[in-house]
Enzyme design. Structure first.
Site, PDB file in Angstrom:
ATOM      1  N   SER A 219       0.838  -1.191   0.000  1.00 53.61           N
ATOM      2  CA  SER A 219       0.000   0.000   0.000  1.00 53.61           C
ATOM      3  C   SER A 219       0.880   1.252   0.000  1.00 53.61           C
ATOM      4  O   SER A 219       1.623   1.476  -0.943  1.00 53.61           O
ATOM      5  CB  SER A 219      -0.977  -0.042   1.170  1.00 53.61           C
ATOM      6  OG  SER A 219      -1.989   0.926   1.023  1.00 53.61           O
ATOM      7  N   GLU A 337      -9.309  -6.056  -2.988  1.00 54.47           N
ATOM      8  CA  GLU A 337      -8.703  -4.841  -2.449  1.00 54.47           C
ATOM      9  C   GLU A 337      -9.729  -3.888  -1.823  1.00 54.47           C
ATOM     10  O   GLU A 337      -9.507  -3.325  -0.744  1.00 54.47           O
ATOM     11  CB  GLU A 337      -7.956  -4.080  -3.557  1.00 54.47           C
ATOM     12  CG  GLU A 337      -6.774  -4.797  -4.154  1.00 54.47           C
ATOM     13  CD  GLU A 337      -5.498  -4.636  -3.346  1.00 54.47           C
ATOM     14  OE1 GLU A 337      -5.567  -4.109  -2.213  1.00 54.47           O
ATOM     15  OE2 GLU A 337      -4.431  -5.035  -3.838  1.00 54.47           O
ATOM     16  N   HIS A 431      -7.565  -5.904   1.099  1.00 52.60           N
ATOM     17  CA  HIS A 431      -6.363  -5.085   1.050  1.00 52.60           C
ATOM     18  C   HIS A 431      -5.435  -5.447   2.209  1.00 52.60           C
ATOM     19  O   HIS A 431      -5.839  -5.422   3.372  1.00 52.60           O
ATOM     20  CB  HIS A 431      -6.771  -3.611   1.135  1.00 52.60           C
ATOM     21  CG  HIS A 431      -5.665  -2.630   0.947  1.00 52.60           C
ATOM     22  ND1 HIS A 431      -4.955  -2.519  -0.221  1.00 52.60           N
ATOM     23  CD2 HIS A 431      -5.155  -1.683   1.782  1.00 52.60           C
ATOM     24  CE1 HIS A 431      -4.066  -1.554  -0.107  1.00 52.60           C
ATOM     25  NE2 HIS A 431      -4.158  -1.030   1.111  1.00 52.60           N
TER      26      HIS A 431
END
Length: 556
Positions: A219, A337, A431
């Protein structure tokens, strides 16, 4: 990124902190003592690994050093204890959810790193982990980032802290005036570069090879890896890179307006006004905790700054020009995600007819391709997929394509692993869900993370990911015993799909990359639109086709 998108994306969090898992390690007789260039350190013995916690790699950025580049520390005298986990860099509270790590110790004096090494390491490959958290949250000191499984595979793992939020990324005309280079912002990125310099100078004492360093992150940590790939200041500090769920959004420039983005200096002035602290002296006088909380409340979203020195141009332009670091790369993204990031979704349409009409109005000649990939049915699935691909899917494939174009081996993956607790919560492949499998820390996830069952199957799956990642760090080619050979994405278009077991995915997601590359190319060519997470009914009307986008890549 425009103001609204900066505010929304500011609340994405990735990966968190929990109590250190090395508390049961021995720091008594037999505890390792090493003499590094920075000074001598005493760590902990944990099984067959040596663990060193909270080692400072730069001077504390406090007082007048707030918003200054990191300064190297002089060599310390005596033996420094490295047996206690360091504190997190200053950050605001996080909203409840799977990424929330609860209350943690914080300080501006936070530029530290952890090292976990095989006890017998000699010239071993090194992996440097850069944590996620939207450049706002997180810490390198986390149970989920424990390095002992890496040590079992002969890897020296380094996990770093770096300045976050307003303390790490504020640009301001007064700060630029203070700088010999006339720039400001990017302090968190400069911290990462300083940490890599520390690794180059010191890691041999821990048994690591300073010429075989791989950087990896997830990320915002993945975005940081992209910045490091692009920055001339990081050149030569690493030999390989892994990008997990990265993104390639428009980045503000220091003084020149970029599409819909305000300049970075103007954003800093705006923030000072909102905080009733219009000067840098007033901002430096603010209590650090009050400052980060108040900045977050305004919607301030930290990003790197295009300043011509640390970041020379937009990331997409750097990769188009082939100016990035020439190193092997792994990049990938997760199937679910957006399942934990639903605030990024466009509003659901009233019906299929309304959805189709809206897409045609916004995407014009690309509407047929958009509707084929994201059809007007099962709107939850459709919107999740469209937003995922706009943000993460296009980015991952673009990175491996561009790295291959400069003659480097580049590998693409798709993480689609489900397990009972995640599946029951409709969070398959959410995610950051790959992180505990990459680290082998299945039992050390944060409190609200969907629990991973302690089964042989989950351990085998994690072992495969660990083996791919660590073999890549060792040789530049990801391999795992008993699992498929992982070929580079180019020229065959083959990706690795991590589902129940690793399998090859040939002809990966046909049409996905071309659609989003063409749309992004037109927005870049027009020069009036930013490229970011907006898709479907939140996307601006696409500019018309232009010759430079005939092959899907606008030339700067």
């Amino acid at each position: 990124m425009n103001c609204l998108s900066r505010i929304l994306f500011a609340v994405i969090a990735a990966c968190t902190m929990a109590a250190s898992p090395v508390a049961a390690s021995t720091g008594g007789p037999g505890a390792p003592i090493l003499n590094a260039s920075a000074g001598s350190v005493k760590g902990l013995r944990s099984g067959n690994a040596n663990v060193f916690l909270g080692i400072p790699y730069a001077a504390p950025p406090i007082g007048e050093r707030r918003w200054q580049p990191p300064a190297p520390l002089p060599r310390w005298r005596g033996v420094r204890a490295a047996q206690t986990m360091g504190v997190a860099c200053m950050q605001p509270p996080m909203a409840p959810g799977p990424y929330d790590r609860g209350r943690v110790p914080m300080s501006e004096d936070c530029l530290t790193l952890d090292v976990t090494a095989p006890a017998s390491a000699r010239n071993a490959p090194v992996m440097v982990w850069i944590h996620g958290g939207t450049l706002i949250w997180g810490s390198g000191h986390s149970a989920m980032y424990d390095g002992r499984e890496f040590a079992k595979r002969g890897i020296v793992l380094v996990s770093i802290n770096y300045r976050l939020g307003v303390l790490g990324y504020l640009a301001h005309p007064e700060l630029s005036k203070e700088s010999p280079d006339g720039v400001s912002g990017n302090y968190g990125l400069l911290d990462q570069i300083q940490a890599l310099k520390w690794v180059r100078a010191n890691i041999a004492a821990f048994g690591g090879n300073p010429r075989n360093v791989s950087i990896f992150g997830e990320s915002a940590g993945a975005l940081s890896v992209e910045y490091l790939l692009a920055s001339p200041l990081a050149r030569g500090l690493f030999a390989k890179a892994i990008v997990e769920s990265g993104y390639l959004f428009t980045t503000p420039a220091l003084r020149a307006k970029q599409g819909e983005e305000p300049t970075a200096e103007a954003l800093g002035q705006w923030l000072g006004g909102k905080l009733n602290a219009p000067t840098i002296a007033a901002l430096r006088a603010m209590d650090a905790n009050k400052l980060v909380v108040a900045a977050g409340a305004t919607g301030y979203a930290p990003y790197g700054t295009i300043d011509g020195k640390i970041l020379t141009r937009q990331l997409v332009d750097t990769f188009d020009r082939g100016e990035q670091a020439r190193v092997p790369l792994i990049a990938g993204f997760n199937s679910g995600e957006i399942r934990t990031l639903r605030f990024l979704l466009p509003p659901p349409p009233a019906n299929a007819e309304a959805y189709t009409a809206d897409i045609r109005a916004r995407y014009g000649d690309l509407a047929d391709a958009y509707l084929r990939l994201y059809p007007p049915r099962d709107f939850d699935r459709t919107l999740l997929a469209a937003t995922r691909d706009t943000v993460f899917g296009w980015t991952a494939e673009r990175l491996v394509r561009k790295q291959a174009a400069i003659g480097q081996r580049a590998f693409l993956y798709y993480f689609d692993h489900g397990y009972p607790a995640a599946d029951a919560a409709n969070l398959t492949g959410f995610h950051a869900s790959e992180v505990p499998f990459v680290f082998g820390t299945l039992e050390d996830t944060p409190p609200n993370w969907p629990a991973i069952a302690r089964t042989p199957g989950e351990r085998r799956f994690s072992d495969a990911m660990l083996n791919y990642w660590t073999s890549f760090a060792r040789t530049g080619a990801p391999t795992a015993r008993g699992a498929p050979a992982w070929p580079p994405f180019a020229p065959t278009g083959t990706a690795m799909r991590f589902a129940d077991v690793p399998t090859l995915w040939r002809d990966f997601m046909p049409g996905m990359y071309d659609l989003h590359e063409q749309a992004t190319c037109r927005r870049r060519a027009a020069g009036t639109q930013s490229w970011n997470w907006r898709t479907g009914s939140t996307a601006p009307v696409l500019p018309p086709r232009v010759p430079q986008c005939a092959t899907g890549s606008a030339k700067p």
